[in-house]
Write a protein that holds these residues in place. Structure first.
Motif, mmCIF file in Angstrom:
data_model
loop_
_atom_site.group_PDB
_atom_site.id
_atom_site.type_symbol
_atom_site.label_atom_id
_atom_site.label_comp_id
_atom_site.label_asym_id
_atom_site.label_seq_id
_atom_site.Cartn_x
_atom_site.Cartn_y
_atom_site.Cartn_z
ATOM 1 N N LEU A 623 -11.577 -6.031 -2.248
ATOM 2 C CA LEU A 623 -11.390 -4.627 -1.912
ATOM 3 C C LEU A 623 -11.265 -4.449 -0.375
ATOM 4 C CD1 LEU A 623 -11.495 -1.636 -3.102
ATOM 5 C CD2 LEU A 623 -13.886 -1.604 -2.415
ATOM 6 N N THR A 624 -10.246 -3.917 0.172
ATOM 7 C CA THR A 624 -9.751 -3.794 1.398
ATOM 8 C C THR A 624 -9.633 -2.599 2.010
ATOM 9 O OG1 THR A 624 -8.581 -6.354 1.289
ATOM 10 C CG2 THR A 624 -8.043 -4.779 3.216
ATOM 11 N N SER A 625 -10.212 -2.255 3.315
ATOM 12 C CA SER A 625 -10.115 -1.058 3.911
ATOM 13 C C SER A 625 -8.925 -1.171 5.045
ATOM 14 C CB SER A 625 -11.374 -0.449 4.569
ATOM 15 O OG SER A 625 -11.143 0.508 5.529
ATOM 16 N N GLU A 632 -15.965 0.599 6.556
ATOM 17 C CA GLU A 632 -16.265 -0.598 6.401
ATOM 18 C C GLU A 632 -16.768 -0.965 4.720
ATOM 19 O OE1 GLU A 632 -19.158 -1.744 8.963
ATOM 20 O OE2 GLU A 632 -17.638 -1.585 10.742
ATOM 21 N N ILE A 633 -16.103 -2.189 4.372
ATOM 22 C CA ILE A 633 -16.341 -2.494 2.906
ATOM 23 C C ILE A 633 -17.354 -3.713 3.311
ATOM 24 C CG2 ILE A 633 -15.522 -3.510 0.725
ATOM 25 C CD1 ILE A 633 -14.404 -0.574 1.550
ATOM 26 N N GLY A 663 -13.087 11.596 8.030
ATOM 27 C CA GLY A 663 -11.631 11.382 7.714
ATOM 28 C C GLY A 663 -11.385 10.724 6.546
ATOM 29 N N GLN A 664 -9.963 10.411 6.385
ATOM 30 C CA GLN A 664 -9.272 9.741 5.168
ATOM 31 C C GLN A 664 -8.999 8.283 5.405
ATOM 32 O OE1 GLN A 664 -7.320 12.316 2.205
ATOM 33 N NE2 GLN A 664 -5.616 10.856 2.546
ATOM 34 N N THR A 665 -9.311 7.435 4.421
ATOM 35 C CA THR A 665 -8.768 5.963 4.921
ATOM 36 C C THR A 665 -8.215 5.483 3.440
ATOM 37 O OG1 THR A 665 -10.557 5.643 6.365
ATOM 38 C CG2 THR A 665 -9.839 3.559 5.121
ATOM 39 N N ARG A 666 -7.379 4.827 3.562
ATOM 40 C CA ARG A 666 -6.738 3.802 2.279
ATOM 41 C C ARG A 666 -7.300 2.605 2.048
ATOM 42 N NH1 ARG A 666 -2.275 5.111 -0.454
ATOM 43 N NH2 ARG A 666 -0.840 3.607 -1.639
#
Length: 799
Positions: A623-625, A632-633, A663-666
């Motif tokens: 799983l990657t941020s 953070e993962i 906020g928004q992160t993919r």
């Protein structure tokens, strides 16, 4: 002086030169006129021939027995004559004539090429040894049979005699007896046993086209799926393979078998299915036929020499010319060779030889030899029209050392190609048999040297071709000039030092065969399929269920049987790849919707689905941020966990996350194999952090302040209550001391509601319960599920 001018070295006078030229011109005029008339006369004769019935009767020899007569035999010739002209033929008869013996193998070829050309060879036997017809009507076939004692045929010395079967008769346009049709064949004559007999090896190929797909059932038996029901028809009574088996078991031959054929028939002995329209399949019903055919084959090969080709009979020339530049292609040949012996031993219970490689039609060049021997074979079955012998006046033995410890076993081209083409007509088969026997005898008569000769017919014989070959081999094995031997003996025979050992160049490879080869793109498709298979098998708990059927399917993609069938070959390769894609797609990540993160930390679940019947392991889920500054993962920009999923189940993996900024992160989820190769399609989704704001912090701060104030109020309230309790006894005493008048004094009044302990808590906003008011240290709910507020849109995460 005039005579002197004609002497050598003297020049004639001008007058004499003029007279001589004039005389020559006058004398040559008639000759010139005659020459000018020749073409016209020839054209006239040709026109007369074309317009007449000369050569218009077709003669077919349907049988000639015995094919090789001996002393005291009677030769019987049967067949038909058909008047193909426009006029009837009268006073006709069929007769036999024998020409002078042919002394070379090329002379036999020439005679065969003009088999129906007039005139006939030799004088007609005549007499009572004819078949007479009063009238031959146009378009009507008439049967004939002629039996003549061999001593009437004037067969003198040993050799091959051209035998002409002729039809003579008259037509209205040419009312005299003339030969109107002929069929030329051969009569081998060797009544006594030859001093030196040719040792002859005959290969008996047992091959077929590709029938099995890569698809198997999900049951424990892995029920195979066939492309069609063609193989069942081939092995059924009267089918092509059934006839080849029946014919071969009666001969002294070397069996050359494709293990894929055995594996396919063996698969039919159990439950199997046949592909239908679209994705449908139907149950196969020929189990009994398959069992019987295999039992008969086991019996037929017992005690015989068996050569196993690599599995599915790979096209060595295609691989050499177009496949060696593609990674993994030679490994496929090695795999096909390794499994060959095991398959034959398992099905037929005999140990085969795997030392031989057999390129298509025995055509070789250095690259083919190199590829053919790369998988362990040290003998290559070539053919004499590829590895020629130059000006050698006789046919040498088959074995030739060609360097590098490799032996070329060179089959005789004339004998090997004698049974090609359409042999369904009896006349065509009879001519092929007689020509084969004639070439064999002529070969033996070439020299007194002992030689070993190999006959390698086309690997995919029709039933008619096999019947003709079997008839010829049956006769040959009882002939006076030949004796049988296995292929191993031929390969070990002492090579002729005068025989050519030079392998022709790559440019010499026949253009017609090159056009039929598998292209480079075909090998690239195979490599891509193998790469996907390698990537898939490492995650499987029982990889053999997938590796075996797909490995054999890739072998089948290289089969020689695809030559001339490029469309079918491409469709098969595509089918194998699509089915593999279907299986690999059964292990995948489940799509996720956008997610809300309501706090500084939470866990994000990702689900892996396995729709296979077997479990998967050795998978890594990453799983990657894409914005680790915001989200953070597990304390980093990505995190990985190992995944194990049972067959038909799903497994959810939870990743701890922490948010630093709202906020928004993919976020991207991707499966990997343990060796770092991506597996399947990635799943991307958005994570929105919504609760780390100034307003939220202000609300939290206000709540804390209210709790502090409530606590202070409770403290002061309890203090006053304690003070009143202390004062009340004193007041009672004072009242008693004051007397009855004290009751009339004003009281302090009733206690106010806000002074109540319970209500004070409610008024201050402090929650209460059975155990009393909650304290500030108890904290707030840490999941959205525990909050009474309405849920936001999007997927919630586990805390």
């Amino acid at each position: 002086m005039a005579e002197a001018a004609d002497f050598p070295g003297m020049h004639p006078s001008p007058a004499r030169r003029w007279l001589r030229r004039t005389g020559a011109l006058l004398a040559g005029a008639p000759l010139l006129a005659g020459l000018l008339q020749l073409p016209a006369q020839a054209a006239g004769h040709s026109a007369a021939k074309d317009s007449s019935d000369a050569g218009t009767v077709a003669v077919a020899v349907d049988s000639l027995t015995p094919a090789v007569p001996g002393e005291g035999d009677t030769v019987t010739v049967s067949g038909t004559v058909t008047n193909n002209g426009k006029q009837a033929v009268t006073d006709a008869h069929v007769g036999l004539s024998v020409g002078s013996p042919l002394t070379t193998r090329s002379a036999i070829d020439s005679a065969a090429e003009r088999a129906d050309a007039l005139p006939a060879d030799g004088a007609e036997v005549g007499g009572k040894y004819v078949a007479a017809f009063a009238r031959l009507t146009p378009g009507v076939a008439e049967h004939f049979t002629i039996a003549v004692p061999v001593d009437k045929l004037d067969l003198d010395k040993d050799g091959v005699y051209p035998l002409s079967v002729t039809l003579s008769g008259e037509t209205p346009a040419r009312q005299w007896e003339q030969v109107l049709g002929v069929q030329r064949t051969f009569l081998p004559w060797q009544p006594d046993t030859a001093d030196t007999r040719t040792r002859t090896t005959v290969l008996w190929p047992l091959t077929s086209s590709v029938h099995m797909t890569a698809e198997t059932g999900s049951n424990a038996q892995q029920t195979p799926v066939f492309l069609n029901d063609d193989l069942a028809r081939e092995i059924s009574p009267g089918g092509r393979l059934d006839q080849l088996l029946s014919l071969g078991r009666e001969l002294d031959v070397t069996w050359v078998i494709d293990p894929d054929l055995l594996a396919s028939v063996d698969a039919m002995t159990g439950s199997y299915r046949i592909r239908g329209e679209g994705d449908t399949t139907t149950a196969g019903t020929r189990q009994a036929v398959a069992k019987q055919w295999l039992a008969d084959l086991q019996s037929a090969v017992t005690g015989k020499e068996v050569v196993a080709l690599p599995f599915a009979d790979p096209d060595l020339a295609s691989l050499a010319h177009n496949g060696t530049g593609v990674t993994g292609s030679l490994s496929q040949l090695k795999a096909a060779t390794d499994v060959a012996a095991t398959t034959v031993e398992t099905v037929l219970h005999v140990t085969p030889s795997t030392d031989y490689a057999w390129p298509v039609e025995g055509a070789v060049d250095p690259s083919i030899v190199k590829v053919a021997t790369s998988a362990g074979a040290d003998k290559v079955i070539a053919r004499s029209d590829s590895l020629t012998d130059g000006d050698l006046s006789y046919t040498p033995s088959a074995a030739r050392p060609i360097g590098g410890g490799i032996t070329a076993v060179v089959a005789d081209a004339r004998l090997s190609t004698a049974f090609q083409g359409d042999l369904t007509r009896a006349s065509a088969a009879t001519l092929a048999v007689q020509r084969f026997l004639a070439q064999s005898l002529e070969l033996n008569l070439q020299t007194d040297k002992q030689r070993s000769i190999v006959v390698a017919p086309q690997r995919m014989q029709t039933a008619a071709q096999a019947r003709a070959l079997a008839q010829a081999v049956t006769t040959l094995q009882t002939a006076t000039w030949s004796q049988s031997q296995p292929l191993t003996a031929a390969a070990k025979a002492k090579p002729d030092p005068r025989a050519s050992t030079t392998v022709p160049s790559k440019k010499a490879y026949p253009a017609a065969l090159r056009k039929q080869q598998l292209p480079r793109s075909a090998f690239e498709e195979m490599a891509e399929t193998q790469e996907e298979l390698d990537n898939f098998k490492v995650i499987l708990a029982r990889e053999a269920r997938v590796v075996t059927p797909f490995g054999r399917a890739i072998n089948r993609e290289m089969s020689t049987s695809w030559r001339g069938r490029s469309t079918e070959a491409s469709a098969f390769r595509q089918g194998v790849r699509e089915y593999l894609d279907t299986l690999t797609g059964q292990v995948k990540l489940i799509d996720k919707s956008d997610t809300k993160l309501s706090g500084r930390s939470a866990t994000i679940p990702v689900t892996v689905q396995n729709n296979l019947v077997q479990g998967v392991d050795h998978l890594i889920l990453r799983l990657t941020s894409t914005n680790p500054t915001r989200l953070e993962i597990d304390g980093d920009d990505f995190s990985e966990q190992r995944v194990t999923v049972s067959g038909g189940h799903t497994s959810t993996v939870k990743f701890p996350t922490s948010a630093n900024v709202n906020g928004q992160t993919r976020v991207i989820a991707q499966l990997y194999t343990e060796d770092g190769q991506k597996y399947g399609t990635a799943v991307a989704f958005e994570v929105k952090v919504t609760e780390i704001t100034a307003t939220v912090m202000l609300v939290i701060g206000g709540g804390v302040l209210l709790l502090v104030l409530a606590g202070f109020r409770m403290y002061t309230h309890r203090k006053r209550a304690a003070a009143r309790e202390t004062e009340e006894p004193d007041a009672s005493r004072e009242s008693e001391e004051a007397g009855p008048d004290a009751a009339d004094e004003p009281s302090a009044g009733p206690e106010k509601p806000e002074d109540s302990l319970e209500h004070a808590g409610e008024e201050s906003g402090v929650p209460t319960g059975a155990d009393g008011p909650q304290q500030a240290s108890d904290g707030t709910p840490d999941t959205a599920a525990e909050s009474a507020d309405p849920s936001g849109t999007g997927e919630r995460v586990d805390r």
